[in-house]
Design a protein around this motif. Sequence first.
Motif, PDB file in Angstrom:
ATOM      1  N   ALA A  30      59.248  24.834  24.748  1.00  0.00           N
ATOM      2  CA  ALA A  30      59.946  25.569  23.686  1.00  0.00           C
ATOM      3  C   ALA A  30      61.388  25.931  24.056  1.00  0.00           C
ATOM      4  N   GLU A  31      61.795  25.649  25.293  1.00  0.00           N
ATOM      5  CA  GLU A  31      63.138  26.031  25.747  1.00  0.00           C
ATOM      6  C   GLU A  31      64.206  25.111  25.165  1.00  0.00           C
ATOM      7  N   LYS A  32      65.345  25.703  24.830  1.00  0.00           N
ATOM      8  CA  LYS A  32      66.481  24.979  24.275  1.00  0.00           C
ATOM      9  C   LYS A  32      67.682  25.181  25.179  1.00  0.00           C
ATOM     10  N   PRO A  33      68.648  24.284  25.207  1.00  0.00           N
ATOM     11  CA  PRO A  33      68.661  23.029  24.482  1.00  0.00           C
ATOM     12  C   PRO A  33      67.692  22.012  25.096  1.00  0.00           C
ATOM     13  N   VAL A  34      67.228  21.093  24.276  1.00  0.00           N
ATOM     14  CA  VAL A  34      66.297  20.065  24.731  1.00  0.00           C
ATOM     15  C   VAL A  34      67.049  19.063  25.603  1.00  0.00           C
ATOM     16  N   LEU A  35      66.478  18.741  26.753  1.00  0.00           N
ATOM     17  CA  LEU A  35      67.079  17.783  27.688  1.00  0.00           C
ATOM     18  C   LEU A  35      66.566  16.378  27.403  1.00  0.00           C
ATOM     19  N   ALA A  36      67.475  15.494  27.019  1.00  0.00           N
ATOM     20  CA  ALA A  36      67.198  14.062  26.905  1.00  0.00           C
ATOM     21  C   ALA A  36      68.072  13.410  27.974  1.00  0.00           C
ATOM     22  N   LEU A  37      67.451  12.855  29.007  1.00  0.00           N
ATOM     23  CA  LEU A  37      68.214  12.285  30.109  1.00  0.00           C
ATOM     24  C   LEU A  37      69.232  11.266  29.637  1.00  0.00           C
ATOM     25  N   GLU A  38      68.855  10.438  28.663  1.00  0.00           N
ATOM     26  CA  GLU A  38      69.751   9.382  28.196  1.00  0.00           C
ATOM     27  C   GLU A  38      70.978   9.946  27.480  1.00  0.00           C
ATOM     28  N   LYS A  39      70.943  11.187  27.069  1.00  0.00           N
ATOM     29  CA  LYS A  39      72.123  11.815  26.462  1.00  0.00           C
ATOM     30  C   LYS A  39      72.932  12.572  27.516  1.00  0.00           C
ATOM     31  N   TYR A  40      72.246  13.366  28.354  1.00  0.00           N
ATOM     32  CA  TYR A  40      72.982  14.155  29.339  1.00  0.00           C
ATOM     33  C   TYR A  40      73.604  13.252  30.410  1.00  0.00           C
ATOM     34  N   PHE A  41      72.818  12.325  30.944  1.00  0.00           N
ATOM     35  CA  PHE A  41      73.319  11.426  31.982  1.00  0.00           C
ATOM     36  C   PHE A  41      73.927  10.184  31.347  1.00  0.00           C
ATOM     37  N   ASP A  42      74.964  10.406  30.559  1.00  0.00           N
ATOM     38  CA  ASP A  42      75.722   9.330  29.935  1.00  0.00           C
ATOM     39  C   ASP A  42      77.180   9.737  30.006  1.00  0.00           C
ATOM     40  N   GLY A  43      77.964   9.004  30.764  1.00  0.00           N
ATOM     41  CA  GLY A  43      79.362   9.355  30.981  1.00  0.00           C
ATOM     42  C   GLY A  43      79.569   9.808  32.416  1.00  0.00           C
ATOM     43  N   GLU A  44      80.596  10.626  32.621  1.00  0.00           N
ATOM     44  CA  GLU A  44      80.926  11.085  33.968  1.00  0.00           C
ATOM     45  C   GLU A  44      80.507  12.531  34.167  1.00  0.00           C
ATOM     46  N   LEU A  45      79.975  12.796  35.358  1.00  0.00           N
ATOM     47  CA  LEU A  45      79.550  14.143  35.736  1.00  0.00           C
ATOM     48  C   LEU A  45      80.036  14.426  37.145  1.00  0.00           C
ATOM     49  N   VAL A  46      80.136  15.700  37.456  1.00  0.00           N
ATOM     50  CA  VAL A  46      80.384  16.136  38.823  1.00  0.00           C
ATOM     51  C   VAL A  46      79.326  17.183  39.157  1.00  0.00           C
ATOM     52  N   ALA A  47      78.832  17.125  40.388  1.00  0.00           N
ATOM     53  CA  ALA A  47      77.837  18.104  40.834  1.00  0.00           C
ATOM     54  C   ALA A  47      78.291  18.681  42.164  1.00  0.00           C
ATOM     55  N   HIS A  48      78.036  19.959  42.346  1.00  0.00           N
ATOM     56  CA  HIS A  48      78.319  20.641  43.609  1.00  0.00           C
ATOM     57  C   HIS A  48      76.989  21.172  44.126  1.00  0.00           C
ATOM     58  N   SER A 123      60.523  18.032  29.363  1.00  0.00           N
ATOM     59  CA  SER A 123      59.913  18.816  28.297  1.00  0.00           C
ATOM     60  C   SER A 123      60.807  20.018  28.048  1.00  0.00           C
ATOM     61  N   GLY A 124      61.214  20.208  26.796  1.00  0.00           N
ATOM     62  CA  GLY A 124      62.140  21.300  26.498  1.00  0.00           C
ATOM     63  C   GLY A 124      63.446  21.083  27.239  1.00  0.00           C
ATOM     64  N   ASN A 125      63.899  22.112  27.958  1.00  0.00           N
ATOM     65  CA  ASN A 125      65.156  21.990  28.705  1.00  0.00           C
ATOM     66  C   ASN A 125      64.947  21.584  30.161  1.00  0.00           C
ATOM     67  N   ALA A 126      63.714  21.237  30.547  1.00  0.00           N
ATOM     68  CA  ALA A 126      63.400  20.979  31.957  1.00  0.00           C
ATOM     69  C   ALA A 126      63.018  19.528  32.215  1.00  0.00           C
ATOM     70  N   PHE A 127      63.257  19.112  33.455  1.00  0.00           N
ATOM     71  CA  PHE A 127      62.864  17.785  33.922  1.00  0.00           C
ATOM     72  C   PHE A 127      62.350  17.911  35.346  1.00  0.00           C
ATOM     73  N   ARG A 128      61.155  17.389  35.593  1.00  0.00           N
ATOM     74  CA  ARG A 128      60.595  17.379  36.948  1.00  0.00           C
ATOM     75  C   ARG A 128      60.555  15.944  37.434  1.00  0.00           C
ATOM     76  N   TRP A 129      61.049  15.746  38.637  1.00  0.00           N
ATOM     77  CA  TRP A 129      61.234  14.435  39.234  1.00  0.00           C
ATOM     78  C   TRP A 129      60.568  14.467  40.597  1.00  0.00           C
ATOM     79  N   ALA A 130      59.649  13.547  40.885  1.00  0.00           N
ATOM     80  CA  ALA A 130      58.956  13.505  42.175  1.00  0.00           C
ATOM     81  C   ALA A 130      59.167  12.133  42.805  1.00  0.00           C
ATOM     82  N   TYR A 131      59.579  12.137  44.075  1.00  0.00           N
ATOM     83  CA  TYR A 131      59.848  10.872  44.751  1.00  0.00           C
ATOM     84  C   TYR A 131      59.852  11.069  46.264  1.00  0.00           C
ATOM     85  N   THR A 132      59.799   9.950  46.972  1.00  0.00           N
ATOM     86  CA  THR A 132      59.906   9.937  48.429  1.00  0.00           C
ATOM     87  C   THR A 132      61.216   9.254  48.787  1.00  0.00           C
ATOM     88  N   LEU A 133      62.006   9.918  49.632  1.00  0.00           N
ATOM     89  CA  LEU A 133      63.332   9.434  50.012  1.00  0.00           C
ATOM     90  C   LEU A 133      63.350   9.085  51.495  1.00  0.00           C
TER      91      LEU A 133
END
Length: 182
Positions: A30-48, A123-133
């Motif tokens: 039910a959390e907003k804004p809804v996270l769609a990876l294909e919309k948010y991760f499109d273009g340029e981003l910077v992360a700290h 789901s909603g505004n959240a994304f859970r990602w599980a992997y081995t690096l």
Amino acid sequence: MNRRSLVAALAAGVLALGCASAPVPTDYAAEKPVLALEKYFDGELVAHGLFTDRGGKVVRRFTVLMKCSWTGDDGVLDEDFTYSDGKKERRIWRLKKLRGPGNEGRYTGTADDVVGTAQGQASGNAFRWAYTLRLPVDGSVYEVQFDDWMYLVDERVMLNKAVMSKFGIRLGEVTLAFTKKP
């Protein structure tokens, strides 16, 4: 309150705490804004970000410049890391949005330093990602597991917290703040 009632109340409280379950992506449906990876991760981003050891001490700081694009259900996240000690790394994620019954909000991903295929659910505004690096440390390479959570704050900002572990033992945390360039 008599002693027996106090003991019963404390036992019930401890039992209730012990029964608390870990969060799942649908907890945030039910959390907003809804996270769609294909919309948010499109273009340029910077992360700290920073990595803290299991005691909470900041061990490493870094910046990530990202160029992201999607073609249909296939995404590419090209990440250039610069660490506070001057070291540089690059990771290219290849993501796939899954379709069909039971796959709502599900994604998979691969990268050269990821073992197998990462599994994720939005789901909603959240994304859970599980992997081995595969993580290089002092001339050796260790396979460590990531339980990675991302939370969309607004259309430009997303916060990320990932727990890194090996054999179920928590080694530390990665914390990131992503900002999407306008």
